[in-house]
Design a protein around this motif. Structure first.
Motif, PDB file in Angstrom:
ATOM      1  N   LEU B 109       1.303   3.103  -1.576  1.00 41.93           N
ATOM      2  CA  LEU B 109       1.151   4.501  -1.183  1.00 41.93           C
ATOM      3  C   LEU B 109      -0.209   5.049  -1.566  1.00 41.93           C
ATOM      4  O   LEU B 109      -0.707   5.985  -0.940  1.00 41.93           O
ATOM      5  CB  LEU B 109       2.256   5.345  -1.827  1.00 41.93           C
ATOM      6  CG  LEU B 109       3.653   5.067  -1.274  1.00 41.93           C
ATOM      7  CD1 LEU B 109       4.709   5.809  -2.078  1.00 41.93           C
ATOM      8  CD2 LEU B 109       3.731   5.502   0.184  1.00 41.93           C
ATOM      9  N   ALA B 110      -0.802   4.427  -2.579  1.00 41.66           N
ATOM     10  CA  ALA B 110      -2.133   4.855  -2.992  1.00 41.66           C
ATOM     11  C   ALA B 110      -3.216   4.279  -2.082  1.00 41.66           C
ATOM     12  O   ALA B 110      -4.390   4.545  -2.274  1.00 41.66           O
ATOM     13  CB  ALA B 110      -2.364   4.454  -4.440  1.00 41.66           C
ATOM     14  N   GLY B 111      -2.799   3.447  -1.147  1.00 43.46           N
ATOM     15  CA  GLY B 111      -3.746   2.942  -0.177  1.00 43.46           C
ATOM     16  C   GLY B 111      -4.183   1.511  -0.378  1.00 43.46           C
ATOM     17  O   GLY B 111      -5.047   1.028   0.359  1.00 43.46           O
ATOM     18  N   PHE B 112      -3.594   0.826  -1.352  1.00 47.32           N
ATOM     19  CA  PHE B 112      -3.964  -0.571  -1.533  1.00 47.32           C
ATOM     20  C   PHE B 112      -3.140  -1.437  -0.600  1.00 47.32           C
ATOM     21  O   PHE B 112      -1.998  -1.150  -0.334  1.00 47.32           O
ATOM     22  CB  PHE B 112      -3.744  -1.000  -2.988  1.00 47.32           C
ATOM     23  CG  PHE B 112      -4.567  -0.220  -3.952  1.00 47.32           C
ATOM     24  CD1 PHE B 112      -3.955   0.456  -4.987  1.00 47.32           C
ATOM     25  CD2 PHE B 112      -5.939  -0.129  -3.803  1.00 47.32           C
ATOM     26  CE1 PHE B 112      -4.714   1.205  -5.873  1.00 47.32           C
ATOM     27  CE2 PHE B 112      -6.702   0.614  -4.682  1.00 47.32           C
ATOM     28  CZ  PHE B 112      -6.090   1.293  -5.726  1.00 47.32           C
ATOM     29  N   SER B 113      -3.693  -2.526  -0.199  1.00 48.83           N
ATOM     30  CA  SER B 113      -2.986  -3.366   0.764  1.00 48.83           C
ATOM     31  C   SER B 113      -1.896  -4.161   0.064  1.00 48.83           C
ATOM     32  O   SER B 113      -1.997  -4.464  -1.119  1.00 48.83           O
ATOM     33  CB  SER B 113      -3.954  -4.317   1.449  1.00 48.83           C
ATOM     34  OG  SER B 113      -4.674  -5.036   0.489  1.00 48.83           O
ATOM     35  N   PRO B 114      -0.838  -4.492   0.793  1.00 54.83           N
ATOM     36  CA  PRO B 114       0.240  -5.302   0.208  1.00 54.83           C
ATOM     37  C   PRO B 114      -0.284  -6.661  -0.231  1.00 54.83           C
ATOM     38  O   PRO B 114      -1.217  -7.186   0.375  1.00 54.83           O
ATOM     39  CB  PRO B 114       1.255  -5.410   1.337  1.00 54.83           C
ATOM     40  CG  PRO B 114       0.539  -5.019   2.578  1.00 54.83           C
ATOM     41  CD  PRO B 114      -0.576  -4.122   2.180  1.00 54.83           C
ATOM     42  N   PRO B 115       0.332  -7.240  -1.289  1.00 58.36           N
ATOM     43  CA  PRO B 115      -0.147  -8.510  -1.833  1.00 58.36           C
ATOM     44  C   PRO B 115      -0.243  -9.618  -0.795  1.00 58.36           C
ATOM     45  O   PRO B 115      -1.229 -10.302  -0.715  1.00 58.36           O
ATOM     46  CB  PRO B 115       0.878  -8.852  -2.918  1.00 58.36           C
ATOM     47  CG  PRO B 115       2.076  -8.028  -2.624  1.00 58.36           C
ATOM     48  CD  PRO B 115       1.550  -6.780  -1.977  1.00 58.36           C
ATOM     49  N   GLY B 117       1.790 -11.176   3.129  1.00 61.80           N
ATOM     50  CA  GLY B 117       2.775 -10.906   4.151  1.00 61.80           C
ATOM     51  C   GLY B 117       2.448  -9.638   4.899  1.00 61.80           C
ATOM     52  O   GLY B 117       1.476  -8.957   4.622  1.00 61.80           O
ATOM     53  N   GLU B 118       3.258  -9.339   5.850  1.00 58.59           N
ATOM     54  CA  GLU B 118       3.057  -8.132   6.650  1.00 58.59           C
ATOM     55  C   GLU B 118       4.293  -7.262   6.563  1.00 58.59           C
ATOM     56  O   GLU B 118       4.652  -6.568   7.499  1.00 58.59           O
ATOM     57  CB  GLU B 118       2.774  -8.503   8.086  1.00 58.59           C
ATOM     58  CG  GLU B 118       3.889  -9.347   8.692  1.00 58.59           C
ATOM     59  CD  GLU B 118       3.495  -9.902  10.038  1.00 58.59           C
ATOM     60  OE1 GLU B 118       2.301 -10.172  10.218  1.00 58.59           O
ATOM     61  OE2 GLU B 118       4.390 -10.074  10.860  1.00 58.59           O
ATOM     62  N   SER B 119       4.997  -7.363   5.429  1.00 63.62           N
ATOM     63  CA  SER B 119       6.209  -6.580   5.295  1.00 63.62           C
ATOM     64  C   SER B 119       5.850  -5.098   5.261  1.00 63.62           C
ATOM     65  O   SER B 119       4.827  -4.692   4.715  1.00 63.62           O
ATOM     66  CB  SER B 119       6.968  -6.947   4.027  1.00 63.62           C
ATOM     67  OG  SER B 119       6.234  -6.565   2.899  1.00 63.62           O
ATOM     68  N   VAL B 120       6.722  -4.339   5.842  1.00 63.99           N
ATOM     69  CA  VAL B 120       6.502  -2.908   5.874  1.00 63.99           C
ATOM     70  C   VAL B 120       6.889  -2.339   4.519  1.00 63.99           C
ATOM     71  O   VAL B 120       7.991  -2.588   4.043  1.00 63.99           O
ATOM     72  CB  VAL B 120       7.348  -2.256   6.989  1.00 63.99           C
ATOM     73  CG1 VAL B 120       7.093  -0.764   7.033  1.00 63.99           C
ATOM     74  CG2 VAL B 120       7.018  -2.909   8.311  1.00 63.99           C
ATOM     75  N   PRO B 121       6.022  -1.574   3.879  1.00 65.19           N
ATOM     76  CA  PRO B 121       6.398  -1.003   2.575  1.00 65.19           C
ATOM     77  C   PRO B 121       7.614  -0.113   2.701  1.00 65.19           C
ATOM     78  O   PRO B 121       7.722   0.692   3.607  1.00 65.19           O
ATOM     79  CB  PRO B 121       5.159  -0.215   2.164  1.00 65.19           C
ATOM     80  CG  PRO B 121       4.389  -0.001   3.410  1.00 65.19           C
ATOM     81  CD  PRO B 121       4.677  -1.170   4.298  1.00 65.19           C
ATOM     82  N   SER B 122       8.489  -0.277   1.709  1.00 61.75           N
ATOM     83  CA  SER B 122       9.695   0.549   1.700  1.00 61.75           C
ATOM     84  C   SER B 122       9.343   1.991   1.405  1.00 61.75           C
ATOM     85  O   SER B 122       8.374   2.288   0.711  1.00 61.75           O
ATOM     86  CB  SER B 122      10.649   0.033   0.623  1.00 61.75           C
ATOM     87  OG  SER B 122      11.676   0.941   0.405  1.00 61.75           O
ATOM     88  N   THR B 123      10.131   2.874   1.918  1.00 61.19           N
ATOM     89  CA  THR B 123       9.917   4.283   1.598  1.00 61.19           C
ATOM     90  C   THR B 123      10.672   4.682   0.335  1.00 61.19           C
ATOM     91  O   THR B 123      10.616   5.826  -0.072  1.00 61.19           O
ATOM     92  CB  THR B 123      10.386   5.172   2.755  1.00 61.19           C
ATOM     93  OG1 THR B 123      11.756   4.881   3.022  1.00 61.19           O
ATOM     94  CG2 THR B 123       9.554   4.958   3.977  1.00 61.19           C
ATOM     95  N   ALA B 124      11.365   3.702  -0.265  1.00 65.30           N
ATOM     96  CA  ALA B 124      12.147   4.009  -1.463  1.00 65.30           C
ATOM     97  C   ALA B 124      11.264   4.556  -2.562  1.00 65.30           C
ATOM     98  O   ALA B 124      11.615   5.485  -3.274  1.00 65.30           O
ATOM     99  CB  ALA B 124      12.889   2.773  -1.957  1.00 65.30           C
ATOM    100  N   GLY B 125      10.110   3.972  -2.715  1.00 61.20           N
ATOM    101  CA  GLY B 125       9.210   4.420  -3.764  1.00 61.20           C
ATOM    102  C   GLY B 125       8.839   5.878  -3.632  1.00 61.20           C
ATOM    103  O   GLY B 125       8.703   6.587  -4.614  1.00 61.20           O
ATOM    104  N   ALA B 126       8.653   6.287  -2.412  1.00 61.35           N
ATOM    105  CA  ALA B 126       8.251   7.673  -2.185  1.00 61.35           C
ATOM    106  C   ALA B 126       9.356   8.640  -2.602  1.00 61.35           C
ATOM    107  O   ALA B 126       9.078   9.709  -3.140  1.00 61.35           O
ATOM    108  CB  ALA B 126       7.916   7.865  -0.703  1.00 61.35           C
ATOM    109  N   ALA B 127      10.580   8.234  -2.375  1.00 56.67           N
ATOM    110  CA  ALA B 127      11.713   9.100  -2.689  1.00 56.67           C
ATOM    111  C   ALA B 127      12.083   9.047  -4.163  1.00 56.67           C
ATOM    112  O   ALA B 127      12.827   9.879  -4.654  1.00 56.67           O
ATOM    113  CB  ALA B 127      12.919   8.713  -1.853  1.00 56.67           C
ATOM    114  N   VAL B 128      11.572   8.068  -4.853  1.00 58.79           N
ATOM    115  CA  VAL B 128      11.985   7.829  -6.225  1.00 58.79           C
ATOM    116  C   VAL B 128      11.022   8.471  -7.206  1.00 58.79           C
ATOM    117  O   VAL B 128       9.831   8.191  -7.192  1.00 58.79           O
ATOM    118  CB  VAL B 128      12.074   6.316  -6.504  1.00 58.79           C
ATOM    119  CG1 VAL B 128      12.405   6.065  -7.948  1.00 58.79           C
ATOM    120  CG2 VAL B 128      13.089   5.692  -5.584  1.00 58.79           C
TER     121      VAL B 128
END
Lengths: 134, 134
Positions: B109-115, B117-128
């Motif tokens: 969410l801070a703008g860094f790229s995922p480690p 794969g091309e998995s879509v980041p979960s929105t769980a973090g945003a809600a948590v």
DNA sequence: TCATTACTTTAGAAGTCCATCATATAACGG
DNA sequence: CCGTTATATGATGGACTTCTAAAGTAATGA
């Protein structure tokens, strides 16, 4: 006895989702295969699980949704890997727990009394052969 | 790539059931309370989870069914405890995984790229919210 | 562009899960 | 026996899961 603050609910929900991802035999098998090999194609997972393509795809979608795996397309193929090493740790602990459970269950069937409590022994042990454990 | 022998299916089913028991927020909370205290009454679990009696009872029945807890009645009260120490280990690993997951998600969410794969980041973090983790 | 391969998504049926409300059961003391 | 407390179980509606079959999408080479 501290209460369950509503503020923690989303966190527990995410944790529950992790376990949801693990709560199907095929998905456990998939994760075990991924724990063994850095990355695996869907075709290999199909072979390793004996599942039809669309069924496996849906299971993989669950694993992606709950952040247990990551997928990477390279050309025609898609490679899957565990999202975090702790996923393999969960499998390891579960394996140990299962061994204990099987041991307890066979003890009970042999006529020994349960360790404590009055829980009714599960019949799972009776139906389970002593197959090699992973 | 070894196949998934049908002979192993029952064992995987039992393992899946263990995880099924863990795949609900309230049940996780119950197990955490039991991991903290040797044995706990249903009343205390009701307070610690903020659940109504019959709802909690049904959750406890699931935990009993899947061999995650054992119950012992003493007079009017029923005491629950973890069936195996490995249950607490599962919670510990999950907690670590969750921390990693939250860290990864906030990075994304801070703008860094995922480690990878091309998995879509979960929105769980945003809600948590960054609530204290157990 | 088309055919092929690899993989994903959709749709539908059947089964399971979960919360709520109502009821039942177990234990105990008067 | 009765009333009370503690806990479990049953019933139900709505949401979710899983498998199968069909269809869709992405990548590639001819």
């Amino acid at each position: 006895m501290d209460r369950f603050p509503a503020a923690d609910a989303p966190l527990y929900e995410v944790k529950a989702n992790l376990f949801k991802g693990l709560s199907h035999p095929v998905r456990i098998r998939v994760l075990e295969l991924l724990a063994d090999t850095a990355e695996v194609t869907v075709t290999e997972l199909m072979q390793g699980t004996n599942q039809e393509a669309s069924n496996l795809s849906q299971h993989l979608a669950v694993l992606r949704r709950y952040n247990l795996v990551v997928a990477q397309r390279r050309g025609v193929q898609v490679f899957y890997r565990l999202a975090y090493p702790q996923v393999a740790d969960l499998l390891t602990v579960a394996r140990s727990l299962l061994q204990q459970l099987l041991h307890t269950t066979t003890q009970q069937l042999a006529g020994f009394s349960p360790p404590a409590g009055e829980s009714v022994p599960s019949t799972a042990g009776a139906a389970v052969k002593e197959a090699p454990l992973r």
